[in-house]
Design a protein around this motif. Sequence first.
Motif, PDB file in Angstrom:
ATOM      1  N   ASP A  99       6.715  -6.560  17.261  1.00 18.02           N
ATOM      2  CA  ASP A  99       5.417  -7.223  17.242  1.00 18.02           C
ATOM      3  C   ASP A  99       4.723  -7.064  18.497  1.00 18.02           C
ATOM      4  O   ASP A  99       3.360  -6.623  18.794  1.00 18.02           O
ATOM      5  N   ASP A 150       6.497   2.425   6.457  1.00 18.39           N
ATOM      6  CA  ASP A 150       6.864   1.032   6.953  1.00 18.39           C
ATOM      7  C   ASP A 150       7.786   0.378   5.909  1.00 18.39           C
ATOM      8  O   ASP A 150       7.894   0.584   4.731  1.00 18.39           O
ATOM      9  N   ALA A 197       7.387  -0.901  11.565  1.00 22.60           N
ATOM     10  CA  ALA A 197       6.071  -0.400  11.310  1.00 22.60           C
ATOM     11  C   ALA A 197       5.660   0.452  11.993  1.00 22.60           C
ATOM     12  O   ALA A 197       4.746   0.751  12.830  1.00 22.60           O
ATOM     13  N   SER A 206       3.909   3.044  10.874  1.00 19.54           N
ATOM     14  CA  SER A 206       2.629   3.700  10.779  1.00 19.54           C
ATOM     15  C   SER A 206       1.673   3.464  12.163  1.00 19.54           C
ATOM     16  O   SER A 206       0.858   3.914  12.511  1.00 19.54           O
ATOM     17  N   ARG A 207       2.134   2.304  12.913  1.00 20.62           N
ATOM     18  CA  ARG A 207       1.249   1.814  14.049  1.00 20.62           C
ATOM     19  C   ARG A 207       1.478   2.616  15.199  1.00 20.62           C
ATOM     20  O   ARG A 207       0.638   2.610  16.121  1.00 20.62           O
ATOM     21  N   ARG A 219       1.075  -1.322   0.181  1.00 18.51           N
ATOM     22  CA  ARG A 219       0.014  -0.124  -0.047  1.00 18.51           C
ATOM     23  C   ARG A 219       0.976   1.181   0.079  1.00 18.51           C
ATOM     24  O   ARG A 219       1.771   1.507   0.970  1.00 18.51           O
ATOM     25  N   ALA A 270      -0.140  -3.537   5.589  1.00 21.84           N
ATOM     26  CA  ALA A 270      -1.346  -4.256   5.668  1.00 21.84           C
ATOM     27  C   ALA A 270      -1.846  -4.606   6.861  1.00 21.84           C
ATOM     28  O   ALA A 270      -0.974  -4.889   7.854  1.00 21.84           O
ATOM     29  N   GLU A 271      -2.983  -4.779   7.041  1.00 21.86           N
ATOM     30  CA  GLU A 271      -3.697  -5.260   8.571  1.00 21.86           C
ATOM     31  C   GLU A 271      -2.980  -6.877   8.585  1.00 21.86           C
ATOM     32  O   GLU A 271      -3.094  -7.584   7.471  1.00 21.86           O
ATOM     33  N   GLY A 272      -2.515  -7.057   9.860  1.00 15.54           N
ATOM     34  CA  GLY A 272      -1.926  -8.276   9.878  1.00 15.54           C
ATOM     35  C   GLY A 272      -0.510  -8.425   9.495  1.00 15.54           C
ATOM     36  O   GLY A 272       0.280  -9.722   9.656  1.00 15.54           O
ATOM     37  N   GLU A 273      -0.166  -7.494   8.833  1.00 15.73           N
ATOM     38  CA  GLU A 273       1.244  -7.604   8.397  1.00 15.73           C
ATOM     39  C   GLU A 273       2.247  -6.610   9.573  1.00 15.73           C
ATOM     40  O   GLU A 273       1.942  -5.718  10.078  1.00 15.73           O
ATOM     41  N   LEU A 274       3.378  -7.713   9.868  1.00 17.38           N
ATOM     42  CA  LEU A 274       3.963  -7.402  11.228  1.00 17.38           C
ATOM     43  C   LEU A 274       5.379  -6.924  10.967  1.00 17.38           C
ATOM     44  O   LEU A 274       6.061  -7.381   9.707  1.00 17.38           O
TER      45      LEU A 274
END
Length: 325
Positions: free
Chosen positions: A87, A162, A144, A146-147, A18, A49-53
Amino acid sequence: MHTVRTVILGCGGYLPERVLTNHDLAKMIDTSDRWITERTGIKERRIAAEGELTSSMGAAAARAAIADAGLVPDDIDLIILATSTPDQTFPASAVTIQAELGITHGAAFDMQAVCSGFVFALATADSHLKAGLFKRALVVGAEAFSRILDWEDRSTCVLFGDGAGAVVVEAQKLNGAMTDRGILATCLRSDGRYRDKLYVDGGPSSTGTVGHVRMDGPEVFRHAVTKISEVIDATLTQAGYNASDIDWFVPHQANKRILDGAAKKLGLDPARIIITVDKHANTSAASIPLALSTARADGRIKTGDLVLLEAMGGGFTWGAVLLRW
Ligand code: UT7
């Protein structure tokens, strides 16, 4: 005189699918493509993406680096993951990468020096390999960010992205000359007096939350060029080289203005700077191995080239590594 050198055998990178452009951001907050481009050189960033760590991005970059080295995961006996966005608080995300790669021997641990993380991790791998403790290390930078961004704070959320990058290094007995391949000099620094200039406002022992990135941007900027130049000078002096000897300058990708400032101060040829910040923004510990992967893939960095890495980030931490590819 023979000596053990830490030689880079391969590298790889991974960016999430993305893309979030400056124009996309301008629809979400009070900013503009023009402001972001002029102040930072950034055009777009990637968002996990959602779930991408962090570990899954790190493992993807690690697989690419191992393949580029012509090895298999079992050849690796040390994994150091530089990250500020693990994570979980524990276990270290490095052990998740180790498990995803199917490696059950050796050791794996995380290292936290924010944007300087990759330089700190590579220098640490160098020390472990030189001491004879391990034979081949995977040094990963994965984030990550963005989180942990406050998506309403325009002074920080436009700056980060990310991604992950990795290198495989091997201990080799070489001549001990500065014409050897491998890591020739390293310099690591930190100064905790500046820890409140770039930080996350949460954590396990303080708030019990994850928190968000907070930064005094102009203050970080003010220190960046001086501190970067200081470690570059120290590293070149250690190895007996001058700035004009460098084939490729691969800096941490935070802000193009900082990179240009440091290059100008050192008298480096702008054509010798690898710049990828426009494509993925500041990916913290992942930015240097991502830039290395780009410059290897497009044929700029060749075997035998003298390459200078540098980074500066939260802490403050800063450091440089000089190596011959
Ligand atoms: O990885 C290592 C860590 N990070 C860095 O290396 C970053 C270091 N710092 C920087 O790169 C720069 O300081 C920034 C890019 C963060 C900011 O650039 P600046 O030239 O230092 O701008 P500033 O913070 O002084 O802000 C200038 C103006 C302000 O408006 P006023 O007060 O002059 O009216 C800000 O409110 O720009 C405004 N501004 C924005 N405008 C549009 C701040 N963020 C934005 C934005 N869009 N996203």
